[in-house]
Design a protein around this motif. Sequence first.
Motif, PDB file in Angstrom:
ATOM      1  N   SER A   1      11.459  69.235  73.558  1.00 60.94           N
ATOM      2  CA  SER A   1      12.489  68.650  73.079  1.00 60.94           C
ATOM      3  C   SER A   1      12.139  68.383  71.578  1.00 60.94           C
ATOM      4  CB  SER A   1      13.205  67.340  73.654  1.00 60.94           C
ATOM      5  OG  SER A   1      12.074  66.319  73.719  1.00 60.94           O
ATOM      6  N   ILE A   2      13.139  68.159  70.618  1.00 54.86           N
ATOM      7  CA  ILE A   2      13.159  67.768  69.296  1.00 54.86           C
ATOM      8  C   ILE A   2      14.128  66.657  69.214  1.00 54.86           C
ATOM      9  CG2 ILE A   2      13.762  68.512  66.889  1.00 54.86           C
ATOM     10  CD1 ILE A   2      13.189  71.112  67.644  1.00 54.86           C
ATOM     11  N   ARG A   3      13.230  65.401  69.000  1.00 51.93           N
ATOM     12  CA  ARG A   3      14.166  64.200  68.740  1.00 51.93           C
ATOM     13  C   ARG A   3      14.698  63.913  67.126  1.00 51.93           C
ATOM     14  NH1 ARG A   3      10.005  63.154  72.282  1.00 51.93           N
ATOM     15  NH2 ARG A   3       8.782  61.971  70.738  1.00 51.93           N
ATOM     16  N   ALA A   4      15.755  63.841  67.067  1.00 51.11           N
ATOM     17  CA  ALA A   4      16.054  63.361  65.648  1.00 51.11           C
ATOM     18  C   ALA A   4      17.254  62.267  65.463  1.00 51.11           C
ATOM     19  CB  ALA A   4      16.955  64.588  65.060  1.00 51.11           C
ATOM     20  N   THR A   5      16.907  61.458  64.161  1.00 55.45           N
ATOM     21  CA  THR A   5      17.834  60.357  64.116  1.00 55.45           C
ATOM     22  C   THR A   5      18.843  60.916  63.130  1.00 55.45           C
ATOM     23  OG1 THR A   5      16.109  58.689  64.548  1.00 55.45           O
ATOM     24  CG2 THR A   5      17.868  58.064  63.122  1.00 55.45           C
ATOM     25  N   LEU A   6      20.034  60.803  63.375  1.00 54.80           N
ATOM     26  CA  LEU A   6      21.167  61.547  62.398  1.00 54.80           C
ATOM     27  C   LEU A   6      21.719  60.460  61.615  1.00 54.80           C
ATOM     28  CD1 LEU A   6      22.498  64.095  64.781  1.00 54.80           C
ATOM     29  CD2 LEU A   6      20.649  64.346  63.349  1.00 54.80           C
ATOM     30  N   TYR A   7      22.314  60.554  60.564  1.00 51.73           N
ATOM     31  CA  TYR A   7      23.273  59.716  59.941  1.00 51.73           C
ATOM     32  C   TYR A   7      24.584  60.408  59.075  1.00 51.73           C
ATOM     33  CZ  TYR A   7      24.763  56.383  56.241  1.00 51.73           C
ATOM     34  OH  TYR A   7      25.870  55.331  55.604  1.00 51.73           O
ATOM     35  N   GLY A   8      25.742  59.896  59.742  1.00 48.75           N
ATOM     36  CA  GLY A   8      26.901  60.644  59.163  1.00 48.75           C
ATOM     37  C   GLY A   8      28.025  60.026  59.842  1.00 48.75           C
TER      38      GLY A   8
ATOM     39  N   GLY B   1      31.204  58.744  62.400  1.00 52.19           N
ATOM     40  CA  GLY B   1      31.040  58.645  63.835  1.00 52.19           C
ATOM     41  C   GLY B   1      31.465  59.922  64.509  1.00 52.19           C
ATOM     42  N   ILE B   2      32.634  60.539  64.217  1.00 53.43           N
ATOM     43  CA  ILE B   2      33.232  61.742  65.009  1.00 53.43           C
ATOM     44  C   ILE B   2      32.170  62.825  64.625  1.00 53.43           C
ATOM     45  CG2 ILE B   2      34.163  62.547  62.722  1.00 53.43           C
ATOM     46  CD1 ILE B   2      35.492  62.873  66.456  1.00 53.43           C
ATOM     47  N   ASN B   3      31.374  63.056  63.741  1.00 55.98           N
ATOM     48  CA  ASN B   3      30.507  64.175  63.823  1.00 55.98           C
ATOM     49  C   ASN B   3      29.226  63.885  64.513  1.00 55.98           C
ATOM     50  OD1 ASN B   3      31.713  63.951  60.788  1.00 55.98           O
ATOM     51  ND2 ASN B   3      31.230  66.105  61.253  1.00 55.98           N
ATOM     52  N   LEU B   4      28.772  62.623  64.671  1.00 55.28           N
ATOM     53  CA  LEU B   4      27.712  62.070  65.309  1.00 55.28           C
ATOM     54  C   LEU B   4      27.952  62.435  66.921  1.00 55.28           C
ATOM     55  CD1 LEU B   4      26.436  59.147  63.513  1.00 55.28           C
ATOM     56  CD2 LEU B   4      25.769  61.516  63.472  1.00 55.28           C
ATOM     57  N   LEU B   5      29.186  61.949  67.390  1.00 49.92           N
ATOM     58  CA  LEU B   5      29.594  62.112  68.536  1.00 49.92           C
ATOM     59  C   LEU B   5      29.845  63.777  69.040  1.00 49.92           C
ATOM     60  CD1 LEU B   5      32.600  59.555  69.360  1.00 49.92           C
ATOM     61  CD2 LEU B   5      30.162  59.554  70.072  1.00 49.92           C
ATOM     62  N   VAL B   6      29.973  64.601  68.292  1.00 50.95           N
ATOM     63  CA  VAL B   6      30.153  65.875  68.496  1.00 50.95           C
ATOM     64  C   VAL B   6      28.644  66.551  68.548  1.00 50.95           C
ATOM     65  CG1 VAL B   6      30.413  68.277  67.440  1.00 50.95           C
ATOM     66  CG2 VAL B   6      32.070  66.335  67.147  1.00 50.95           C
ATOM     67  N   GLN B   7      27.593  65.958  67.936  1.00 56.02           N
ATOM     68  CA  GLN B   7      26.315  66.350  67.917  1.00 56.02           C
ATOM     69  C   GLN B   7      25.486  65.844  69.225  1.00 56.02           C
ATOM     70  OE1 GLN B   7      24.529  68.359  66.061  1.00 56.02           O
ATOM     71  NE2 GLN B   7      26.302  68.668  65.149  1.00 56.02           N
TER      72      GLN B   7
ATOM     73  N   PRO C   1      25.462  70.274  60.558  1.00 58.17           N
ATOM     74  CA  PRO C   1      26.384  70.497  59.620  1.00 58.17           C
ATOM     75  C   PRO C   1      25.998  69.631  58.541  1.00 58.17           C
ATOM     76  CG  PRO C   1      27.331  69.109  61.440  1.00 58.17           C
ATOM     77  CD  PRO C   1      25.966  69.795  62.002  1.00 58.17           C
ATOM     78  N   GLU C   2      26.590  70.056  57.373  1.00 63.10           N
ATOM     79  CA  GLU C   2      26.262  69.622  55.972  1.00 63.10           C
ATOM     80  C   GLU C   2      26.716  68.040  56.004  1.00 63.10           C
ATOM     81  OE1 GLU C   2      28.121  71.647  52.918  1.00 63.10           O
ATOM     82  OE2 GLU C   2      26.916  73.336  53.142  1.00 63.10           O
ATOM     83  N   GLU C   3      27.690  67.588  56.765  1.00 62.27           N
ATOM     84  CA  GLU C   3      28.242  66.228  56.702  1.00 62.27           C
ATOM     85  C   GLU C   3      27.377  65.222  57.294  1.00 62.27           C
ATOM     86  OE1 GLU C   3      29.857  68.948  58.106  1.00 62.27           O
ATOM     87  OE2 GLU C   3      31.653  69.286  56.847  1.00 62.27           O
ATOM     88  N   VAL C   4      26.487  65.853  58.099  1.00 68.17           N
ATOM     89  CA  VAL C   4      25.266  64.744  58.823  1.00 68.17           C
ATOM     90  C   VAL C   4      24.015  65.130  57.966  1.00 68.17           C
ATOM     91  CG1 VAL C   4      24.216  64.367  61.025  1.00 68.17           C
ATOM     92  CG2 VAL C   4      26.807  64.972  61.253  1.00 68.17           C
ATOM     93  N   SER C   5      23.336  64.105  57.906  1.00 72.52           N
ATOM     94  CA  SER C   5      21.945  64.195  57.206  1.00 72.52           C
ATOM     95  C   SER C   5      20.906  63.632  58.514  1.00 72.52           C
ATOM     96  CB  SER C   5      21.776  63.247  56.100  1.00 72.52           C
ATOM     97  OG  SER C   5      22.022  61.796  56.531  1.00 72.52           O
ATOM     98  N   ILE C   6      19.710  64.279  58.428  1.00 71.53           N
ATOM     99  CA  ILE C   6      18.656  63.906  59.300  1.00 71.53           C
ATOM    100  C   ILE C   6      17.577  63.133  58.500  1.00 71.53           C
ATOM    101  CG2 ILE C   6      16.622  64.791  60.535  1.00 71.53           C
ATOM    102  CD1 ILE C   6      18.036  67.644  60.684  1.00 71.53           C
ATOM    103  N   GLU C   7      17.780  61.746  59.286  1.00 68.36           N
ATOM    104  CA  GLU C   7      16.916  60.773  58.708  1.00 68.36           C
ATOM    105  C   GLU C   7      15.471  60.949  58.960  1.00 68.36           C
ATOM    106  OE1 GLU C   7      17.936  58.261  56.417  1.00 68.36           O
ATOM    107  OE2 GLU C   7      19.709  59.849  56.544  1.00 68.36           O
TER     108      GLU C   7
END
Length: 346
Positions: free
Chosen positions: A94-101, A103-109, A138-144
């Motif tokens: 698996s690949i574990r990522a912490t996303l920032y963006g 809320g609606i985009n995070l729920l989709v992810q 997507p561009e709206e979400v960044s990977i921390e």
Amino acid sequence: MLDKLEKLWHGIRWTVLGRQLTLGEQEKSSGARRRAMFFSLLASLMIWLMLSLSENYYLPVEYRTCAALTEDISPSCVSGIDEDSVLAQPLPGSIRATLYGPGINLLVQRFRARYWNSPITFDSDQPIVDAQLLLRIPEEVSIESIIPESVSFQKEARSELRLPIESRVQFVSRPPHFFIGEPQFDPDSVWVSGPVSVIDQLLAWPTKSDTIVGVGDSVHYQVDLLDSLAGLVSLRTKTTTVSRLSPSFTEGQKEQVRVEIEGIPNANSVVQLAPESVTITYQVPLTQFLEAEQSELIRAVISYSEIYDDTTGRVKPTVEYPDEFMLRQVSVSPGRLRYFINIGSQ
């Protein structure tokens, strides 16, 4: 603009209250009030949800890869590997990522990672691939943060070797049954395949840790082989059957066994033991009970060097017997003996 808002307000009042009401009315039906309260609550929740989901948040998301679904790397999981080559490092499950963006985009992810997306597949044409490119965020979400940051596709020649199976099984006896002899495995070896740099270092392949309790004359138990190198080394077989004898034992006893002193000539004239004889108690297989009882080869022995080095005035005898008797739980009574050394006889 005000006219439009007023028309919208009247439309909502008509939908909720069921009829046009003037603001000066003092009484309303209970049903109309309930509809108004429900609509207000629903509208408040929707507005709160829309405002909340438009704000930015942090969210950890785990994306599965095809390596988590199978131990053998297939062309559908990793492209670009021929039959004579193999990856030198295991792929992440698996690949574990912490996303920032938003809320609606995070729920989709989150929903995409769990339900929508097929497991991530790999292309080994490049030696190292940035893990962020595999996620297609997507561009709206960044990977921390992301673990692992990259995936290596270093290839090596495939090697195959047959290795003996190493037991990690613990055998526990339950009287009157005791295990005897060495455990037997079927099969007693396994073919392993993987990168030559790994295969060349292997001497044996262990089983998983397990415990077998002897409750009959023999045991036959299926044991899984260890999978610590899963994803890197493949096995032709994943299990083996272990067999071991555990016959029924019974208690035997030899009384008035004279303790022998070894390591010095004329020991009886040099050292005197008190008492000179002991009782030996043991567990012996039923089929050997009479032979052990009549044998003179079961002895109690003390080494003179133990007496010479002792500082307590008492020594402990040991019991010696032929291996074919397979004695268990051997004890001596008394357990420690006093001794007296005749100085003039040395």
